[in-house]
Design a protein around this motif. Structure first.
Motif, short mmCIF file in Angstrom:
data_model
loop_
_atom_site.label_atom_id
_atom_site.label_comp_id
_atom_site.label_asym_id
_atom_site.label_seq_id
_atom_site.Cartn_x
_atom_site.Cartn_y
_atom_site.Cartn_z
N ALA A 60 0.82 -1.21 0.00
CA ALA A 60 0.00 0.00 0.00
C ALA A 60 0.86 1.26 0.00
O ALA A 60 0.42 2.33 -0.45
CB ALA A 60 -0.93 -0.01 1.22
N TYR A 61 2.08 1.14 0.50
CA TYR A 61 3.03 2.25 0.50
C TYR A 61 3.22 2.80 -0.93
O TYR A 61 3.22 4.01 -1.16
CB TYR A 61 4.37 1.75 1.07
N TRP A 62 3.35 1.88 -1.89
CA TRP A 62 3.58 2.29 -3.28
C TRP A 62 2.28 2.74 -3.96
O TRP A 62 2.30 3.67 -4.76
CB TRP A 62 4.22 1.14 -4.06
N LEU A 63 1.18 2.08 -3.66
CA LEU A 63 -0.10 2.48 -4.26
C LEU A 63 -0.50 3.87 -3.79
O LEU A 63 -1.00 4.69 -4.60
CB LEU A 63 -1.19 1.45 -3.91
N ASP A 64 -0.28 4.17 -2.53
CA ASP A 64 -0.59 5.51 -2.02
C ASP A 64 0.24 6.57 -2.73
O ASP A 64 -0.26 7.67 -3.03
CB ASP A 64 -0.34 5.57 -0.50
N GLN A 65 1.52 6.25 -3.01
CA GLN A 65 2.36 7.20 -3.74
C GLN A 65 1.82 7.44 -5.15
O GLN A 65 1.80 8.58 -5.64
CB GLN A 65 3.79 6.69 -3.81
N GLU A 66 1.36 6.40 -5.80
CA GLU A 66 0.82 6.55 -7.16
C GLU A 66 -0.46 7.38 -7.15
O GLU A 66 -0.68 8.23 -8.02
CB GLU A 66 0.58 5.17 -7.78
N LEU A 67 -1.32 7.12 -6.17
CA LEU A 67 -2.57 7.88 -6.08
C LEU A 67 -2.28 9.36 -5.83
O LEU A 67 -2.94 10.25 -6.40
CB LEU A 67 -3.45 7.32 -4.96
N ALA A 68 -1.29 9.64 -4.99
CA ALA A 68 -0.96 11.03 -4.69
C ALA A 68 -0.35 11.73 -5.90
O ALA A 68 -0.54 12.94 -6.09
CB ALA A 68 0.01 11.09 -3.50
N GLN A 69 0.38 10.98 -6.72
CA GLN A 69 1.03 11.58 -7.88
C GLN A 69 0.07 11.75 -9.06
O GLN A 69 0.00 12.80 -9.68
CB GLN A 69 2.22 10.72 -8.31
N VAL A 70 -0.70 10.71 -9.36
CA VAL A 70 -1.59 10.75 -10.53
C VAL A 70 -2.88 11.53 -10.21
O VAL A 70 -3.40 12.25 -11.06
CB VAL A 70 -1.93 9.31 -10.99
N ARG A 71 -3.42 11.39 -9.00
CA ARG A 71 -4.63 12.06 -8.55
C ARG A 71 -5.80 11.81 -9.51
O ARG A 71 -6.39 12.72 -10.09
CB ARG A 71 -4.38 13.56 -8.42
N PRO A 72 -6.15 10.53 -9.71
CA PRO A 72 -7.24 10.21 -10.65
C PRO A 72 -8.60 10.60 -10.06
O PRO A 72 -8.77 10.65 -8.83
CB PRO A 72 -7.12 8.70 -10.81
N ASP A 73 -9.54 10.87 -10.95
CA ASP A 73 -10.92 11.12 -10.51
C ASP A 73 -11.65 9.81 -10.26
O ASP A 73 -12.56 9.76 -9.42
CB ASP A 73 -11.66 11.93 -11.58
N VAL A 74 -11.27 8.76 -11.00
CA VAL A 74 -11.97 7.47 -10.90
C VAL A 74 -10.93 6.36 -10.81
O VAL A 74 -9.94 6.35 -11.57
CB VAL A 74 -12.89 7.22 -12.11
N ILE A 75 -11.16 5.41 -9.91
CA ILE A 75 -10.33 4.21 -9.81
C ILE A 75 -11.18 3.02 -10.21
O ILE A 75 -12.29 2.83 -9.69
CB ILE A 75 -9.80 4.00 -8.38
N VAL A 76 -10.68 2.21 -11.15
CA VAL A 76 -11.34 0.96 -11.53
C VAL A 76 -10.57 -0.18 -10.86
O VAL A 76 -9.41 -0.43 -11.19
CB VAL A 76 -11.36 0.78 -13.06
N ALA B 75 -16.93 4.27 -15.70
CA ALA B 75 -15.77 5.05 -15.25
C ALA B 75 -15.58 6.27 -16.14
O ALA B 75 -15.26 7.37 -15.63
CB ALA B 75 -14.52 4.17 -15.26
N GLN B 76 -15.79 6.13 -17.44
CA GLN B 76 -15.66 7.29 -18.33
C GLN B 76 -16.72 8.35 -18.02
O GLN B 76 -16.43 9.55 -18.01
CB GLN B 76 -15.83 6.84 -19.79
N GLN B 77 -17.94 7.90 -17.75
CA GLN B 77 -19.02 8.84 -17.43
C GLN B 77 -18.71 9.59 -16.13
O GLN B 77 -18.90 10.81 -16.04
CB GLN B 77 -20.34 8.10 -17.31
N LEU B 78 -18.24 8.85 -15.13
CA LEU B 78 -17.92 9.49 -13.86
C LEU B 78 -16.77 10.49 -14.01
O LEU B 78 -16.78 11.57 -13.41
CB LEU B 78 -17.55 8.43 -12.82
N ALA B 79 -15.76 10.12 -14.82
CA ALA B 79 -14.62 11.02 -15.04
C ALA B 79 -15.05 12.29 -15.77
O ALA B 79 -14.46 13.35 -15.57
CB ALA B 79 -13.53 10.30 -15.83
N ALA B 80 -16.12 12.17 -16.60
CA ALA B 80 -16.62 13.33 -17.34
C ALA B 80 -17.66 14.11 -16.55
O ALA B 80 -18.24 15.08 -17.07
CB ALA B 80 -17.19 12.88 -18.68
N GLY B 81 -17.94 13.69 -15.33
CA GLY B 81 -18.93 14.37 -14.49
C GLY B 81 -20.35 14.06 -14.88
O GLY B 81 -21.27 14.81 -14.52
N GLN B 82 -20.58 12.93 -15.57
CA GLN B 82 -21.94 12.58 -16.03
C GLN B 82 -22.59 11.52 -15.16
O GLN B 82 -23.70 11.09 -15.45
CB GLN B 82 -21.85 12.07 -17.47
#
Length: 515
Positions: free
Chosen positions: A420-436, A501-508
């Motif tokens: 989880a140490y590495w996954l948390d770093q990726e989430l903090a760096q990429v900052r995605p709106d949606v995780i699949v 996921a695409q709809q959520l990322a587009a705010g739909q």
């Protein structure tokens, strides 16, 4: 062959077209003197050796009756009883050869090539007739002479390095140590002298397919072949040597290609360590290489030594790269860590479980069969793989052997938590709106819980830490579904989840719940 009569006999035999039987360098040298005395050209002489082609220890052949010495009234050459009339150039011919050339000739005589005696005589003939360029490596014959000497010296070196003596039980008597070797050239006499100076008064024997040497502590005995293979040798202490050999093996310094080039394959079958080296190379390729030491040593806890706080070393920093990660034990058996891949500011992040066999070898996520199915699902959902970030909850391949294959093994919860140490770093760096989340392991890693249930979240987006989480099946699960209808349904669930996921990322999608 001593005296003028002997010289005339050899020269007459050569001039009459009879082959000259030579079994040692000393015999060849004497015959060469005789032939040069009577100006017998190299192309007129036929040289042969005994059957087996090259053992310098074999017994000399039985002497043959010498032909009669030619007289001035001898019949002409071509009749049944013809004996050539030869006039020696000198009564006592002497070879005027430099020491370096003699040493090269003696070494080249050990090279197992069919025409070695004829070739050596041609070299000497050219030298005696003023063609001294024959010693140069730029000359055709000189180049071959240098190559033969080099091959013989290399074989001597290999025999010194790769002979393994096995100790015999005391009740077996002398020799105490026995070795088997299969040389490519006739270097046993030189090698025997080397071990005489090294082994002192300890009795030993070296056996080869053509000859054997036996040292009784005082005298070196040369015999014919006494063994047929290394299978005749048995040393109870060999297990101790193999244990030592394994303990000094350093996988971090392994260069398999260099190892194979330095030790030709023909030597491995007679080396005790030849039975364990392939296993150690395989272990190094599967992760032991990264320890820099033997696996057993790397796992030792050591002894705790009490020191004062002033002497204590500062706390080590957390690993800065995946290659340095030792947060769990999976790195010991993986080829390499596999990080995420994709745009650094992607709006959608796909999280799988762990890299598979092909990902472990390639160092990239989703490049194997599961990755190909994921590509198909992304295409059906109208989503470009290059626009999403792909990663895994666990960064090292966890597997178990099944014959020659490495089969996937589900990571334990402690291994998911360590990564989880590495996954948390990726989430903090990429900052995605949606995780699949691809599968239950990925879902638990994303939510940080061990109680998430996959079937309860399929098609139901979850709001977590300010972003949407969509759950679908893992591609490898779809590959394992045996029923075609169930496989088609699971694939539809994945495609629908990617579209969501695409709809959520587009705010739909649905509005986020009120804080």
């Amino acid at each position: 062959m001593d005296g003028t009569a002997g010289r005339i006999n050899a020269a007459v035999a050569a001039a009459a077209g009879q082959p000259l039987l030579v079994q040692s360098f000393a015999e060849w040298r004497e015959a060469a003197r005789e032939l040069l005395a009577f100006e017998i050209a190299p192309h007129t002489v036929k040289w042969i050796t005994h059957e087996g082609g090259g053992d310098l220890f074999s017994a000399a052949p039985q002497p043959q009756p010498a032909p009669a010495v030619a007289s001035a009234t001898a019949p002409a050459i071509g009749t049944a009883d013809a004996i050539p009339v030869l006039n020696p150039r000198k009564a006592n011919p002497t070879l005027h050869l430099p020491r370096k050339l003699m040493d090269m000739l003696q070494s080249a005589a050990c090279c197992r090539v069919a025409d070695r005696w004829a070739f050596l005589y041609r070299v000497v003939w050219r030298w005696q007739h003023g063609d001294q360029v024959v010693m140069s490596a730029a000359d055709e014959d000189g180049s071959r002479l240098h190559a033969m000497v080099k091959a013989v010296h290399r074989e001597e070196h290999d025999m010194h390095a790769y002979i393994r003596f096995r100790e015999r039980p005391e009740e077996a008597g002398a020799p105490r140590f026995v070795a088997w070797f299969e040389p490519s050239h006739d270097v046993l006499p030189q090698v025997a002298q080397h071990f005489v100076s090294r082994m002192g008064r300890i009795s030993w024997m070296i056996a080869t397919p053509d000859a054997s040497v036996l040292w009784d502590g005082a005298t070196l005995h040369n015999t014919g072949p006494l063994m047929s293979s290394s299978a005749d040798l048995d040393d109870p202490g060999e297990a101790l040597w193999l244990t030592y050999y394994r303990s000094i093996f350093n996988p971090a310094r392994l260069n398999a290609q260099l190892l194979q080039s330095h030790i030709p394959s023909r030597f491995w079958k007679n080396l005790p360590e030849g039975a364990v080296v392939p296993e150690m190379i395989s272990q190094a390729a599967n992760g032991a290489r990264r320890t820099g030491q033997a696996e057993a040593v790397g796992q030792r806890r050591g002894t705790t030594i009490a020191i004062t706080p002033a002497q204590a070393q500062p706390q080590r920093e957390a690993p800065s790269t995946l290659d340095q990660c030792r947060r769990c034990e999976l790195w010991q058996h993986a080829t390499q860590a596999v990080g995420g891949e994709g745009p650094k500011q992607a709006r959608i992040m796909l999280v799988g479980e762990q890299p598979g066999d092909q990902e472990d070898l390639a160092g990239q996520p989703f490049v194997g069969p599961a990755g190909q199915l994921l590509d198909a699902a992304l295409a059906d959902a109208g989503l470009d793989r290059r626009t999403v970030y792909l990663t895994n909850a666990v960064k090292h391949f966890k597997w178990e052997p099944r014959g020659k294959r490495r089969l996937h093994k589900t990571p334990a919860q402690r291994e998911v938590e360590a990564c989880a140490y590495w996954l948390d770093q990726e989430l903090a760096q990429v900052r995605p709106d949606v995780i699949v989340a691809l599968g239950s392991t990925a879902l638990k890693a994303v939510l940080g819980t061990s109680h998430a249930v996959l079937k309860d979240t399929l098609g139901q987006p979850i709001r977590h830490n300010g972003r949407w989480v969509v759950t679908v099946y893992h591609p490898s699960f779809i590959l394992r579904v045996p029923d075609d209808a169930a496989k088609k349904n699971a694939m539809a669930v994945m495609v629908d989840g990617l579209k969501l996921a695409q709809q959520l990322a587009a705010g739909q999608g649905p509005a986020p719940p009120a804080p």
